[in-house]
Scaffold this active site. Sequence first.
Site, PDB file in Angstrom:
ATOM      1  N   SER A 142      44.836   7.361 -23.108  1.00 18.75           N
ATOM      2  CA  SER A 142      45.104   7.689 -21.584  1.00 18.75           C
ATOM      3  C   SER A 142      45.665   6.566 -20.985  1.00 18.75           C
ATOM      4  CB  SER A 142      43.815   8.052 -20.846  1.00 18.75           C
ATOM      5  OG  SER A 142      44.174   8.235 -19.515  1.00 18.75           O
ATOM      6  N   TYR A 155      35.150   6.450 -18.105  1.00 17.64           N
ATOM      7  CA  TYR A 155      36.204   7.067 -18.990  1.00 17.64           C
ATOM      8  C   TYR A 155      37.303   6.086 -19.312  1.00 17.64           C
ATOM      9  CZ  TYR A 155      40.068  10.196 -19.941  1.00 17.64           C
ATOM     10  OH  TYR A 155      41.409  10.935 -20.457  1.00 17.64           O
TER      11      TYR A 155
HETATM   12  N1  LIG Z   1      44.422  16.441 -18.989  1.00 17.61           N
HETATM   13  C1  LIG Z   1      44.642  14.958 -18.741  1.00 17.61           C
HETATM   14  O1  LIG Z   1      45.225  14.794 -17.550  1.00 17.61           O
HETATM   15  C2  LIG Z   1      44.618  13.846 -19.612  1.00 17.61           C
HETATM   16  C3  LIG Z   1      45.131  12.661 -19.503  1.00 17.61           C
HETATM   17  C4  LIG Z   1      45.138  11.451 -20.202  1.00 17.61           C
HETATM   18  C5  LIG Z   1      44.523  11.867 -21.607  1.00 17.61           C
HETATM   19  N2  LIG Z   1      43.820  13.107 -21.696  1.00 17.61           N
HETATM   20  C6  LIG Z   1      43.092  13.275 -22.989  1.00 17.61           C
HETATM   21  O2  LIG Z   1      43.527  14.308 -23.600  1.00 17.61           O
HETATM   22  C7  LIG Z   1      42.574  14.870 -24.506  1.00 17.61           C
HETATM   23  C8  LIG Z   1      42.463  16.403 -24.166  1.00 17.61           C
HETATM   24  O3  LIG Z   1      42.140  16.501 -22.824  1.00 17.61           O
HETATM   25  P1  LIG Z   1      42.494  17.751 -21.972  1.00 17.61           P
HETATM   26  O4  LIG Z   1      42.931  17.445 -20.635  1.00 17.61           O
HETATM   27  O5  LIG Z   1      43.342  18.818 -22.796  1.00 17.61           O
HETATM   28  O6  LIG Z   1      40.736  18.535 -21.990  1.00 17.61           O
HETATM   29  P2  LIG Z   1      40.030  19.968 -22.024  1.00 17.61           P
HETATM   30  O7  LIG Z   1      41.237  20.933 -21.376  1.00 17.61           O
HETATM   31  O8  LIG Z   1      38.977  19.775 -21.143  1.00 17.61           O
HETATM   32  O9  LIG Z   1      39.966  20.209 -23.440  1.00 17.61           O
HETATM   33  C9  LIG Z   1      38.991  19.310 -24.063  1.00 17.61           C
HETATM   34  C10 LIG Z   1      38.908  19.808 -25.530  1.00 17.61           C
HETATM   35  O10 LIG Z   1      37.936  19.106 -26.275  1.00 17.61           O
HETATM   36  C11 LIG Z   1      37.111  19.907 -26.941  1.00 17.61           C
HETATM   37  N3  LIG Z   1      35.560  19.088 -27.096  1.00 17.61           N
HETATM   38  C12 LIG Z   1      34.885  18.624 -26.081  1.00 17.61           C
HETATM   39  N4  LIG Z   1      33.579  17.889 -26.576  1.00 17.61           N
HETATM   40  C13 LIG Z   1      33.933  18.210 -27.855  1.00 17.61           C
HETATM   41  C14 LIG Z   1      33.137  17.756 -29.013  1.00 17.61           C
HETATM   42  N5  LIG Z   1      31.970  17.109 -28.855  1.00 17.61           N
HETATM   43  N6  LIG Z   1      33.454  18.232 -30.326  1.00 17.61           N
HETATM   44  C15 LIG Z   1      34.853  18.831 -30.517  1.00 17.61           C
HETATM   45  N7  LIG Z   1      35.517  19.199 -29.595  1.00 17.61           N
HETATM   46  C16 LIG Z   1      35.028  18.787 -28.163  1.00 17.61           C
HETATM   47  C17 LIG Z   1      36.837  21.179 -26.123  1.00 17.61           C
HETATM   48  O11 LIG Z   1      36.300  22.150 -26.851  1.00 17.61           O
HETATM   49  P3  LIG Z   1      35.447  23.241 -26.346  1.00 17.61           P
HETATM   50  O12 LIG Z   1      36.409  23.949 -25.355  1.00 17.61           O
HETATM   51  O13 LIG Z   1      34.935  24.094 -27.469  1.00 17.61           O
HETATM   52  O14 LIG Z   1      34.302  22.524 -25.387  1.00 17.61           O
HETATM   53  C18 LIG Z   1      38.304  21.353 -25.862  1.00 17.61           C
HETATM   54  O15 LIG Z   1      39.056  21.850 -26.812  1.00 17.61           O
HETATM   55  C19 LIG Z   1      41.270  14.012 -24.075  1.00 17.61           C
HETATM   56  O16 LIG Z   1      40.860  12.975 -24.969  1.00 17.61           O
HETATM   57  C20 LIG Z   1      41.643  13.416 -22.910  1.00 17.61           C
HETATM   58  O17 LIG Z   1      40.832  12.475 -22.632  1.00 17.61           O
HETATM   59  C21 LIG Z   1      43.794  14.046 -20.896  1.00 17.61           C
END
Ligand SMILES: NC(=O)c1ccc[n+]([C@@H]2O[C@H](COP(=O)([O-])OP(=O)(O)OC[C@H]3O[C@@H](n4cnc5c(N)ncnc54)[C@H](OP(=O)(O)O)[C@@H]3O)[C@@H](O)[C@H]2O)c1
Length: 249
Positions: A142, A155
Amino acid sequence: MSKLQGKVAIVTGASKGIGAAIAKQLASDGASVVVNYSSDKTGAEKTVAEISKTGGKAIAVGASVADAAGIDTLFAEAKKAFGAVDILVNNAGVYKFAPIEAITAEDIDWMFGINVKGLLLATKAAVAQFPATGGNIINVGSVASEGSSPNASVYSGTKGALDVITRSLAKELGPKKIRVNAVNPGPIVTEGFISSGVQGSDFEKAMIAGTPLGRVGQPDDVATVVSFLVSDDAKWVTGALLQTAGGLR
Ligand SMILES: NC(=O)c1ccc[n+]([C@@H]2O[C@H](COP(=O)([O-])OP(=O)(O)OC[C@H]3O[C@@H](n4cnc5c(N)ncnc54)[C@H](OP(=O)(O)O)[C@@H]3O)[C@@H](O)[C@H]2O)c1
């Protein structure tokens, strides 16, 4: 021939959000994909169905990356379905934004347990399974690792660790022909982004104002970059931290 034809990829946390978009992109570029999830089986099955509908190959595997038993299950199921793994995308990640006074020990264990320990355990398993010809690891980090935003100490700490781990492992694993890179998004509209309350907030407005390309990102803005980095088009790239943030720093 599609650029990832014959490759097998595990994408952690691919039931929704950025992970689901990465899984679909890798499949559309020819890879067989293991769609990992933690609790959202329906979401993972939807990702698999969307891949199958377009002629791709995918399976869903429920397993938490935060514990060793979950990692064992994930890699055993992947091997059973598709054979040796070539690509690991450490995407599973969780986030909560709060002032330090409101942070609990459980919050710290939760974020570091999934975002850092989970990434390391999955990487260890992948290195053991990659073929002698090499492999590819992408860590989804991130811009928070550099941004120094308030209310993001835990985070940001997990993503700072991810940056350093990426660089260290790139050096360690290069001799085994394993490339390790990070893709570091800015704000991306996902289920997690919405449920964490960022959408529509002053925090989001400030981030858009600081983004030269002038908008928040979409999951496929990240997915296409991941697919490029794991392909031979990026064969000379390792240890890179690639910002996918519309220019936000
Ligand atoms: N969205 C943003 O603005 C943003 C920005 C920068 C970086 N990121 C990074 O991008 C990645 C994805 O973010 P997102 O926004 O797409 O998140 P999200 O919509 O909340 O989805 C999170 C995913 O991670 C899975 N997960 C959570 N805990 C887990 C575990 N213990 N084992 C295996 N899977 C697990 C969830 O599975 P379940 O649904 O089954 O719980 C879901 O598939 C993260 O690393 C986040 O830090 C996001």
